[in-house]
Design a protein around this motif. Sequence first.
Motif, mmCIF file in Angstrom:
data_model
loop_
_atom_site.group_PDB
_atom_site.id
_atom_site.type_symbol
_atom_site.label_atom_id
_atom_site.label_comp_id
_atom_site.label_asym_id
_atom_site.label_seq_id
_atom_site.Cartn_x
_atom_site.Cartn_y
_atom_site.Cartn_z
ATOM 1 N N ALA A 177 22.029 42.308 -20.895
ATOM 2 C CA ALA A 177 22.291 41.135 -21.741
ATOM 3 C C ALA A 177 22.204 41.496 -23.216
ATOM 4 N N VAL A 178 21.176 42.241 -23.600
ATOM 5 C CA VAL A 178 21.024 42.650 -24.999
ATOM 6 C C VAL A 178 22.225 43.493 -25.422
ATOM 7 N N ALA A 179 22.620 44.444 -24.580
ATOM 8 C CA ALA A 179 23.767 45.305 -24.906
ATOM 9 C C ALA A 179 25.048 44.482 -25.029
ATOM 10 N N ALA A 180 25.226 43.519 -24.137
ATOM 11 C CA ALA A 180 26.437 42.682 -24.178
ATOM 12 C C ALA A 180 26.454 41.816 -25.423
ATOM 13 N N LEU A 181 25.302 41.273 -25.804
ATOM 14 C CA LEU A 181 25.234 40.476 -27.030
ATOM 15 C C LEU A 181 25.537 41.352 -28.247
ATOM 16 N N ARG A 182 25.055 42.571 -28.228
ATOM 17 C CA ARG A 182 25.338 43.492 -29.327
ATOM 18 C C ARG A 182 26.834 43.723 -29.454
ATOM 19 N N GLU A 183 27.506 43.832 -28.318
ATOM 20 C CA GLU A 183 28.961 44.049 -28.307
ATOM 21 C C GLU A 183 29.716 42.895 -28.975
ATOM 22 N N LEU A 184 29.130 41.694 -28.932
ATOM 23 C CA LEU A 184 29.793 40.557 -29.593
ATOM 24 C C LEU A 184 29.926 40.792 -31.079
ATOM 25 N N GLY A 185 28.945 41.494 -31.649
ATOM 26 C CA GLY A 185 29.000 41.809 -33.069
ATOM 27 C C GLY A 185 28.648 40.622 -33.938
ATOM 28 N N PRO A 186 28.719 40.821 -35.261
ATOM 29 C CA PRO A 186 28.395 39.739 -36.194
ATOM 30 C C PRO A 186 29.416 38.620 -36.150
ATOM 31 N N ALA A 187 29.022 37.479 -36.642
ATOM 32 C CA ALA A 187 29.903 36.293 -36.660
ATOM 33 C C ALA A 187 31.164 36.598 -37.452
ATOM 34 N N SER A 188 32.266 36.036 -36.974
ATOM 35 C CA SER A 188 33.520 36.247 -37.700
ATOM 36 C C SER A 188 33.678 35.226 -38.784
#
Length: 188
Positions: A177-188
Amino acid sequence: MSSSGDVSDVDEDSEVVMGTPPVVVVMGVSGTGKTTIGPLLAARLGVPYAEGDDFHPEANIAKMSAGIPLEDVDRWPWLDSIGRWAHGRAGLGGVVSCSALKRGYRDRLRSAAPGLVFVHLTGDRELVEDRLSHRRGHFMPTALLDSQFATLQPLEADEAGVSVDVSGGPEEITERAVAALRELGPAS
């Protein structure tokens, strides 16, 4: 999924470093581990955790305990309470568990707290049923699992969120979950 989460980076200790911490909804059918993974994820993100079941009115708990699936009219006050909590955590971050099975439920939550990010815990029915059958002291009976899977509408491409497989142990699932959230990246 969309990359509108606010998770910005992960340091050497794999702890999530936030710009503006997101409010994360850990979602999925009963038995996927929302109540187990939610607090672990909150600890990793350094934000408070709220148990979604605690927001249910007593009438909902009585219905589910009796094996009666909730109807949308039962869910609205529950979702509104969770939405108010999430709204209050905007800019501060938080993690809350909530089945959020339908797109309409997630839309209702987002209307209260527009920056929500969803972590959809997913698993095959056999694994989820096995886990649910070993759970003690919870009001959701295994008999309602079919109705939950029938109701489930997975995250759509325009929804900020990630899907995380629930095979393995809690720490492994949390790491995914942490890795997947990291993949989302910063807000656009």
